[in-house]
Structure formats: structure tokens, C-alpha cells
Design an enzyme around this catalytic site. Sequence first.
Site, PDB file in Angstrom:
ATOM      1  N   HIS A  67      -4.731  -7.197  -5.183  1.00 47.01           N
ATOM      2  CA  HIS A  67      -5.435  -6.185  -5.951  1.00 47.01           C
ATOM      3  C   HIS A  67      -5.178  -6.608  -7.328  1.00 47.01           C
ATOM      4  O   HIS A  67      -4.310  -8.185  -7.680  1.00 47.01           O
ATOM      5  CB  HIS A  67      -4.918  -5.318  -5.345  1.00 47.01           C
ATOM      6  CG  HIS A  67      -3.356  -4.771  -6.105  1.00 47.01           C
ATOM      7  ND1 HIS A  67      -3.662  -4.380  -7.336  1.00 47.01           N
ATOM      8  CD2 HIS A  67      -2.713  -4.407  -5.819  1.00 47.01           C
ATOM      9  CE1 HIS A  67      -2.473  -4.049  -8.059  1.00 47.01           C
ATOM     10  NE2 HIS A  67      -1.487  -4.423  -6.640  1.00 47.01           N
ATOM     11  N   ASP A 182       2.516  -7.539 -10.771  1.00 53.70           N
ATOM     12  CA  ASP A 182       1.414  -6.661  -9.957  1.00 53.70           C
ATOM     13  C   ASP A 182       0.054  -7.179 -10.236  1.00 53.70           C
ATOM     14  O   ASP A 182      -0.061  -5.449 -10.307  1.00 53.70           O
ATOM     15  CB  ASP A 182       2.229  -5.566 -10.355  1.00 53.70           C
ATOM     16  CG  ASP A 182       1.825  -4.033  -8.908  1.00 53.70           C
ATOM     17  OD1 ASP A 182       1.148  -4.383  -7.956  1.00 53.70           O
ATOM     18  OD2 ASP A 182       1.816  -2.819  -9.192  1.00 53.70           O
ATOM     19  N   GLU A 216      -6.815  -0.380  -5.677  1.00 48.98           N
ATOM     20  CA  GLU A 216      -4.734  -0.371  -5.271  1.00 48.98           C
ATOM     21  C   GLU A 216      -4.821   0.453  -6.456  1.00 48.98           C
ATOM     22  O   GLU A 216      -3.371   1.498  -5.699  1.00 48.98           O
ATOM     23  CB  GLU A 216      -4.502  -1.455  -5.279  1.00 48.98           C
ATOM     24  CG  GLU A 216      -3.248  -1.489  -4.120  1.00 48.98           C
ATOM     25  CD  GLU A 216      -2.060  -1.617  -4.704  1.00 48.98           C
ATOM     26  OE1 GLU A 216      -1.124  -0.449  -4.234  1.00 48.98           O
ATOM     27  OE2 GLU A 216      -1.781  -1.212  -6.206  1.00 48.98           O
ATOM     28  N   GLU A 217      -4.284   0.941  -7.585  1.00 52.60           N
ATOM     29  CA  GLU A 217      -3.514   1.410  -8.401  1.00 52.60           C
ATOM     30  C   GLU A 217      -3.942   2.679  -8.293  1.00 52.60           C
ATOM     31  O   GLU A 217      -2.874   3.379  -8.888  1.00 52.60           O
ATOM     32  CB  GLU A 217      -3.668   0.572  -9.962  1.00 52.60           C
ATOM     33  CG  GLU A 217      -3.086  -1.115  -9.991  1.00 52.60           C
ATOM     34  CD  GLU A 217      -1.300  -0.694 -10.060  1.00 52.60           C
ATOM     35  OE1 GLU A 217      -0.930  -0.156 -10.000  1.00 52.60           O
ATOM     36  OE2 GLU A 217      -0.882  -1.645 -10.036  1.00 52.60           O
ATOM     37  N   ASP A 236       1.429  -8.180  -1.800  1.00 50.44           N
ATOM     38  CA  ASP A 236       1.582  -7.006  -3.028  1.00 50.44           C
ATOM     39  C   ASP A 236       3.231  -8.025  -3.981  1.00 50.44           C
ATOM     40  O   ASP A 236       2.678  -9.148  -4.389  1.00 50.44           O
ATOM     41  CB  ASP A 236       1.736  -5.899  -2.647  1.00 50.44           C
ATOM     42  CG  ASP A 236       0.607  -5.008  -3.785  1.00 50.44           C
ATOM     43  OD1 ASP A 236       1.448  -5.872  -5.193  1.00 50.44           O
ATOM     44  OD2 ASP A 236      -0.068  -4.149  -3.641  1.00 50.44           O
ATOM     45  N   HIS A 316       5.429  -2.679 -13.355  1.00 52.07           N
ATOM     46  CA  HIS A 316       4.897  -1.837 -13.635  1.00 52.07           C
ATOM     47  C   HIS A 316       5.475  -1.306 -15.712  1.00 52.07           C
ATOM     48  O   HIS A 316       4.646  -0.348 -16.237  1.00 52.07           O
ATOM     49  CB  HIS A 316       4.778   0.417 -13.513  1.00 52.07           C
ATOM     50  CG  HIS A 316       4.110  -0.176 -12.240  1.00 52.07           C
ATOM     51  ND1 HIS A 316       3.605   1.134 -11.935  1.00 52.07           N
ATOM     52  CD2 HIS A 316       3.443  -0.710 -11.966  1.00 52.07           C
ATOM     53  CE1 HIS A 316       3.107   1.129 -11.075  1.00 52.07           C
ATOM     54  NE2 HIS A 316       2.753  -0.054 -10.694  1.00 52.07           N
TER      55      HIS A 316
END
Length: 339
Positions: A67, A182, A216-217, A236, A316
Amino acid sequence: MKKNLEFIGEQLKKLTAIPSPSSYTEKAAEYLMETLKEMGYEPELSNKGNVLVTIGGEGNPLVLASHIDTLGAMVRSIKDNGRLRPTTLGGHQWRTADGENCTVHTRDGRVYTGVVLNTEPSAHVADEKVEQTEENMEILLDENVENKEDIDALGIQVGDIIAMDPRTVITESGYIKSRFLDDKLSAAILLGLAKAVKDEGLTLHRKVSLLFTVYEEVGHGGSYVPADTAEMISVDMGCVGADLGCTERMVSICAKDSGGPYNYNLITALVNTAKAHGLDFAIDVYPHYGSDVEATLRAGYDIRHGLIGPGVYASHNYERSHMDGVKNTYELVKAYVTE
């Protein structure tokens, strides 16, 4: 291989330089479309904004998905003092963004720089520490603004996108430091695979398509895939932390996450491939993780599913990986589709 890794590193820097919080992904998708066309492919852009390209092969169709949407924020309201109150896009953690530079993107194309701070960031002023929760965070623009009218004059309004500075660095020792590894790191790996198919004449033993998703998030990036898909692997990120075997220099093969176990036979095949090629890998369980391919399953597709990715520390957050993890992930994907 060195040349390919350099290409992947270059693509990572280009991708992270394009702000793309969920829903604000058009420019990143355009970049992928142009890059894939330059390689000689015929990518397709879906109504949703996903990019799909078949890179070769026939039969038993496999989709490799990564993504390109990232965490970020949106303007929730404009304060009387000319500061912006944000609302989260994705699983953004405000405690990791306190003091981070950012950009605000208006609907008419203007871009303003600013900084994310809590409502009382000065140690010489605060009587008590302010908790770094969303309601206590605000965006201070690098503009002379003192009230809502000043913000209106800039053309900023509720719903505008707030993107954090990625600060992408690849050190001489191979460490990769950046926001949004990510999943732009794995997106770059898939671009590396696409380039190798063209440049090296790799023979794919099945039909292989690459899917770059843009939601995706927020949970529904991979909810639509080609109808003939038999197998899908989310490429991922692998988590690094306590109780986990993966490091930044490995490829992670996920056996189970918050959506339950991945397909047992597919995971076994990936493990056997990694072993056969002497790759540095770990099998791990991620209880707080979800992937694109699980959105595909929830949408009703009858597919075998898996999840792999280079080890990424501090997910994150301001994240860190290593080119060895990139190499192991790339080699696993390459071997899986060519042998």
C-alpha cells in the site's frame, strides 16, 4: 543484486517524498503509473485509486499487494487563535509526532508548512505536562496568522490534508530511517521486482500481478482484486519488538495477526522457499496487526492468503529498517514467483 537494491532505495526516497495520507493518494498513484509505463508495462488505475499491473506469467494467478497510503491527519476545525485542530487518518500516534514538521494541503492546490505541537510544549512555561492525545494537539502554521480570518485568507478549510515530514535517510551501513516505511518500503521492493522481470528476463511460473492500494491504513485497501485471483500475499512490514523473532535485517513471515491465522499451506511454502535459499527470516505472530489481504477475504474472495515484509522497528513512528531486510524480502518474493 547491488544495483537492484540501489534502485529500490531510490524508489523509496521518491515515494516517501510524495505526501499520501489515506484518501490523498492521487499523486503517488500517478507516480506509480508513470514508472510502470516507463518499464514497459500497462498498469490500470481503478475507480478507487488502486494501481494494478500484471508483470507476466500464466495460470494460478497470484497478487502481490503493498500500500502507498500512509498515516496522517486532516483539519478538523480552525481555532480562534489561528491554529488548526487535527483529526487522525489511520492509526496515527500523536505522541510520536509532537514536534514534527508537516505540510497542509488545500483543495485548491496550495501547500503550507507548519509544525505539530501540543497545546503547551514549552518546559519553561508549562506548570504540568500536557498529555499527547489528539484533543491536545494542534498545527502551528509557518505563517503570520492570529485568528480564523487569517486562516480563511490562506484558503485553508476543514477537511484539508496534513502530512508529516518523512525524513527519509539511508545510511552507509544500510540502515533505513523514515516515516512511512509501512508500506512504501515494500512498494519499492515490488517496483524492484517489476524492473528485474524486464531487465533480467525473469521467467514467472504463474500469472503475477502487483497491486498498490490506497486505503490500507483505514482498513479497506485490498477489498477489490481481479476475479481470477487464486492467491494473494500482502508485502507489507514485519514487526520488530519484544516477543518477536524478526529483526530489521530479516524478512518476516506472519503466521497470524489480529484477523486470525494466514493460510497454513501458503505460509509453509514461503518458509520452505526461504530455507531453500538460505534467507534470514522469522515466523512471527502479530496480535495488533491487520493487512490488505484480510480486507480481500472480508470482501468475499475465495483465495489463499499470506503476509510477509522486511523487519521494521517502531511501527507507526519514525521507523527503521535495513537493506538486508529489503534484500531478504526481495529474494523471497523473487524465488516464490520464479521457481
